[in-house]
Design a protein around this motif. Structure first.
Motif, PDB file in Angstrom:
ATOM      1  N   THR A 142     -23.815  -6.183  31.646  1.00 37.72           N
ATOM      2  CA  THR A 142     -23.671  -6.776  33.121  1.00 37.72           C
ATOM      3  C   THR A 142     -23.515  -5.816  34.157  1.00 37.72           C
ATOM      4  O   THR A 142     -23.775  -5.641  35.263  1.00 37.72           O
ATOM      5  N   SER A 143     -22.498  -4.850  33.819  1.00 35.13           N
ATOM      6  CA  SER A 143     -22.238  -3.916  34.675  1.00 35.13           C
ATOM      7  C   SER A 143     -23.619  -2.937  35.274  1.00 35.13           C
ATOM      8  O   SER A 143     -23.743  -2.641  36.381  1.00 35.13           O
ATOM      9  N   CYS A 164     -22.129 -11.302  42.095  1.00 36.28           N
ATOM     10  CA  CYS A 164     -21.823 -11.579  40.617  1.00 36.28           C
ATOM     11  C   CYS A 164     -21.217 -13.010  40.559  1.00 36.28           C
ATOM     12  O   CYS A 164     -21.736 -13.634  39.355  1.00 36.28           O
ATOM     13  N   GLU A 186     -17.252  -9.914  35.816  1.00 37.36           N
ATOM     14  CA  GLU A 186     -17.727  -8.654  36.594  1.00 37.36           C
ATOM     15  C   GLU A 186     -17.261  -8.860  38.145  1.00 37.36           C
ATOM     16  O   GLU A 186     -16.924  -8.246  38.992  1.00 37.36           O
TER      17      GLU A 186
END
Length: 364
Positions: A142-143, A164, A186
């Motif tokens: 996800t980052s 996000c 996130e």
């Protein structure tokens, strides 16, 4: 004679009193008008302040748009090959432009209300689903996704907490609680309390985060997030109901019918916020098809993972299948993988044909 002088004196005094009274009355009216102008000046000052805030917001939005346009012009295909850029582009043309339109300015509203071609909210949701599928297939963190690190040749700008959160909402609505959890986390990590342009609050993120955490089976973590919400807003009704429900599950107690109804209903609502940044366990439940994981693994395969012995068995050839046209011009076939067989066909469509197809596909 004395009476005449007395009469003249009384008339003079009366006239002076009347004149002074009229003067005083006029001054009182003027003072009232002064109060009116003071109040109008205050209202105008408030208007100018709000107008300045609006113009600053528009300038910042225009700066973002100009930055995206400068990157896209002249290299549109390369720019939009990064799906994050596609998502941000659709987001600009849906939620953000309409937010500008809703500002109290008839001139802007008239400009945007023209018959321009805009994507729909369904299109924006579709790009969010595409990002989730891409992330799932190629096992992108996800980052990395949020930092635009999908296409190393053409990175996109980093996603904000709002963006996000929206992707997490897409996953949440589609019952993909695993990715909803990661994207909400996130969003929480990127949330900035000082950002006054944010369309969401910390309260929105934490509420979804607690719900998806519960859906993933982490009841203790869901309870901890709910307690953080109540620390911010002790009177938050859905959070209070969820707290009772989670505690009963942990303690093995049985709720009444009404309590269960209130708790389940509250889980669908938006909750409150917290000053903490509680991190949850991210463990995906093993309830998806094994075959699906096999084909996703194949999408990630490359020849570098094959042994030299297996690579030696791969080949290239001309294929015609005894077709008259293909005998004159056979297709170039390259084997990329042996088990299962993956083939790549080269030069099937010419560049000229590709450009013609693109022209035909362009909306008229």
């Amino acid at each position: 004679m004395h009476r005449i002088w007395l009469y003249i004196f009384l008339v003079t005094v009366e006239r002076n009193i009347c004149v002074r009274s009229e003067v005083f009355t006029s001054i009182a009216h003027i003072i009232q008008l002064l109060d009116t102008e003071i109040e109008l000046a205050k209202q105008l000052k408030i208007y100018l302040k709000n107008e300045h805030v609006r113009l600053v917001h528009i300038e910042k939005f225009l700066s973002v748009i100009n930055n995206d346009l400068s990157q896209a012009r002249g290299k549109e295909e390369q720019y939009f090959s990064n799906p994050i850029n596609v998502y941000l582009f659709f987001k600009h043309l849906t939620t953000e432009w309409y937010h500008i339109k809703d500002m109290p300015s008839p001139d802007i509203r008239t400009i945007i209300d023209k018959n321009w071609l805009f994507p729909s909210l369904e299109d924006l949701t579709g790009t969010g689903i595409s990002l989730l599928r891409l992330q799932n297939t190629y096992q992108i963190t996800t980052s990395q996704m949020a930092n635009g690190e999908i296409d190393l040749k053409f990175r996109s700008q980093k996603l904000t907490s709002d963006e996000c959160y929206h992707i997490g909402r897409v996953a949440y609505i589609n019952n993909d609680f695993y990715y909803a959890l990661m994207w909400m986390q996130e969003a929480l990590d990127r949330f900035d309390e000082k950002n006054k342009r944010a369309l969401i609050s910390r309260i929105d993120i934490l509420d979804h985060l607690s719900n998806v955490t519960f859906q993933e089976g982490n009841i203790e973590n869901a309870l901890a997030l709910t307690q953080e919400m109540l620390a911010i807003d002790p009177n938050h009704v859905p959070a209070k109901a969820n707290k009772v429900y989670y505690e009963s599950l942990i303690n093995g107690q049985t709720l009444s019918k009404d309590q269960k109804k209130d708790s389940l209903a509250s889980s669908e609502k938006i909750g409150s916020s917290s000053k903490k940044n509680f991190r949850v366990r991210k463990q995906r439940q093993n309830n998806y098809l094994e075959l699906s994981e096999v084909y996703k693994a194949l999408c990630r395969q490359n020849r570098a993972k094959l042994s030299h012995k297996r690579q030696a068995k791969l080949f290239c050839r001309y294929r015609h299948n005894n077709h008259p046209y293909l005998i004159l011009r056979p297709v170039k076939e390259e084997q990329l993988f042996d088990e299962p067989t993956i083939l790549l066909f080269h030069d099937v469509v010419s560049d000229t044909d590709i450009e013609q197809i693109k022209v035909l596909a362009t909306p008229q």
